[in-house]
Scaffold this active site. Structure first.
Site, PDB file in Angstrom:
ATOM      1  CG  HIS A  22      -1.890  -1.025   1.408  1.00  0.00           C
ATOM      2  ND1 HIS A  22      -1.954  -1.821   2.511  1.00  0.00           N
ATOM      3  CD2 HIS A  22      -2.897  -1.433   0.588  1.00  0.00           C
ATOM      4  CE1 HIS A  22      -2.971  -2.672   2.403  1.00  0.00           C
ATOM      5  NE2 HIS A  22      -3.553  -2.467   1.234  1.00  0.00           N
ATOM      6  CE  LYS A  46     -21.574  -9.231   8.503  1.00  0.00           C
ATOM      7  NZ  LYS A  46     -21.834 -10.318   7.568  1.00  0.00           N
ATOM      8  NE  ARG A  95      -2.779  -7.387  -4.046  1.00  0.00           N
ATOM      9  CZ  ARG A  95      -3.520  -7.529  -2.967  1.00  0.00           C
ATOM     10  NH1 ARG A  95      -2.952  -7.770  -1.812  1.00  0.00           N
ATOM     11  NH2 ARG A  95      -4.830  -7.453  -3.033  1.00  0.00           N
ATOM     12  CB  SER A 133      -3.859  -6.585   5.006  1.00  0.00           C
ATOM     13  OG  SER A 133      -3.577  -5.334   4.444  1.00  0.00           O
TER      14      SER A 133
HETATM   15  P1  ADP Z   1      -9.651  -3.959  -0.095  1.00  0.00           P
HETATM   16  O1  ADP Z   1     -10.275  -4.678   1.050  1.00  0.00           O
HETATM   17  O2  ADP Z   1     -10.440  -2.828  -0.648  1.00  0.00           O
HETATM   18  O3  ADP Z   1      -9.059  -4.857  -1.172  1.00  0.00           O
HETATM   19  P2  ADP Z   1      -6.956  -3.408   0.771  1.00  0.00           P
HETATM   20  O4  ADP Z   1      -6.584  -2.478   1.867  1.00  0.00           O
HETATM   21  O5  ADP Z   1      -6.555  -4.826   0.943  1.00  0.00           O
HETATM   22  O6  ADP Z   1      -8.486  -3.188   0.618  1.00  0.00           O
HETATM   23  O7  ADP Z   1      -6.377  -2.880  -0.600  1.00  0.00           O
HETATM   24  C1  ADP Z   1      -6.666  -1.625  -1.115  1.00  0.00           C
HETATM   25  C2  ADP Z   1      -6.127  -1.541  -2.531  1.00  0.00           C
HETATM   26  O8  ADP Z   1      -4.717  -1.682  -2.501  1.00  0.00           O
HETATM   27  C3  ADP Z   1      -6.648  -2.630  -3.481  1.00  0.00           C
HETATM   28  O9  ADP Z   1      -6.802  -2.060  -4.770  1.00  0.00           O
HETATM   29  C4  ADP Z   1      -5.531  -3.635  -3.504  1.00  0.00           C
HETATM   30  O10 ADP Z   1      -5.513  -4.337  -4.737  1.00  0.00           O
HETATM   31  C5  ADP Z   1      -4.322  -2.725  -3.362  1.00  0.00           C
HETATM   32  N1  ADP Z   1      -3.195  -3.440  -2.765  1.00  0.00           N
HETATM   33  C6  ADP Z   1      -3.181  -4.190  -1.658  1.00  0.00           C
HETATM   34  N2  ADP Z   1      -1.968  -4.702  -1.437  1.00  0.00           N
HETATM   35  C7  ADP Z   1      -1.168  -4.264  -2.432  1.00  0.00           C
HETATM   36  C8  ADP Z   1       0.199  -4.447  -2.799  1.00  0.00           C
HETATM   37  N3  ADP Z   1       0.991  -5.261  -2.092  1.00  0.00           N
HETATM   38  N4  ADP Z   1       0.678  -3.815  -3.874  1.00  0.00           N
HETATM   39  C9  ADP Z   1      -0.152  -3.029  -4.619  1.00  0.00           C
HETATM   40  N5  ADP Z   1      -1.463  -2.830  -4.368  1.00  0.00           N
HETATM   41  C10 ADP Z   1      -1.967  -3.432  -3.288  1.00  0.00           C
END
Ligand code: ADP
Length: 166
Positions: A22, A46, A95, A133
């Site tokens: 992120h 949830k 990803r 995550s």
């Molecule tokens: P969500 O539950 O909306 O998927 P996340 O917080 O997991 O929320 O991810 C938010 C955004 O960041 C999504 O578009 C996800 O694809 C992207 N994302 C998550 N991890 C990575 C990463 N390691 N590299 C690039 N983008 C990521």
């Protein structure tokens, strides 16, 4: 010179917790826009590991070096929130192919709801494309090493949560 409206992008997500993947996206997008609003979706899962307040606090601390990055939270329709923030862009990360299908569906639905707002995708950094995550939480929960996968302050929080360590 014609005056232009500030270009605002919203980067929505669960951020439970923020990872280096992120952060890489934030770092790469921030210089391209006037303002980047990183916004935590309320009630996405949830049972999140961290509360909304904790996730926002972790994001704020990690995003503090970027003067044009704001951290916020939202619920309801993303496009309504984006309009409220006067954002013209939604930032999402891809990803692998597995992300593509869901992201395409969301982007097309959001376009239908708000044709004036564009979804912008950035490819994950090559060093971060395997980081999620969810996987980070699984690995630390099983006693694995997560250093380098999340910012150091987030690693500390995860250790406190899983290992009861200060
Ligand atoms: P969500 O539950 O909306 O998927 P996340 O917080 O997991 O929320 O991810 C938010 C955004 O960041 C999504 O578009 C996800 O694809 C992207 N994302 C998550 N991890 C990575 C990463 N390691 N590299 C690039 N983008 C990521």
């Amino acid at each position: 010179m014609p005056s232009h409206n500030p270009l605002v992008a919203v980067y929505p997500g669960s951020f439970d917790p923020i990872t280096n993947g992120h952060l890489d996206l934030i770092q790469r997008c921030a210089p391209l826009v006037d303002k980047l609003v990183v916004s935590v979706l309320r009630n996405a899962h949830k049972h999140p590991l961290f509360t909304l307040e904790e996730r926002v606090a972790m994001l704020r601390s990690v995003a503090s070096p970027f003067p044009n990055v704001e951290v916020d939270c939202f619920d309801g329709l993303l496009v309504d929130y984006a309009r409220q923030k006067q954002a013209k862009l939604l930032l999402r990360g891809i990803r692998a192919i597995s992300d593509y299908e869901y992201e395409l569906q969301m982007a097309l639905m959001n376009r239908r709801l708000a044709p004036e707002i564009e979804t912008m995708f950035m490819m994950a950094g090559e060093a971060y494309s395997f980081i999620s995550s969810k996987l980070v939480k699984e690995v630390i929960g099983l006693g694995g090493n997560i250093s380098g996968l999340v910012p150091p302050s987030v690693e500390e929080k995860l250790k406190q949560r899983f290992l009861g360590r200060e």
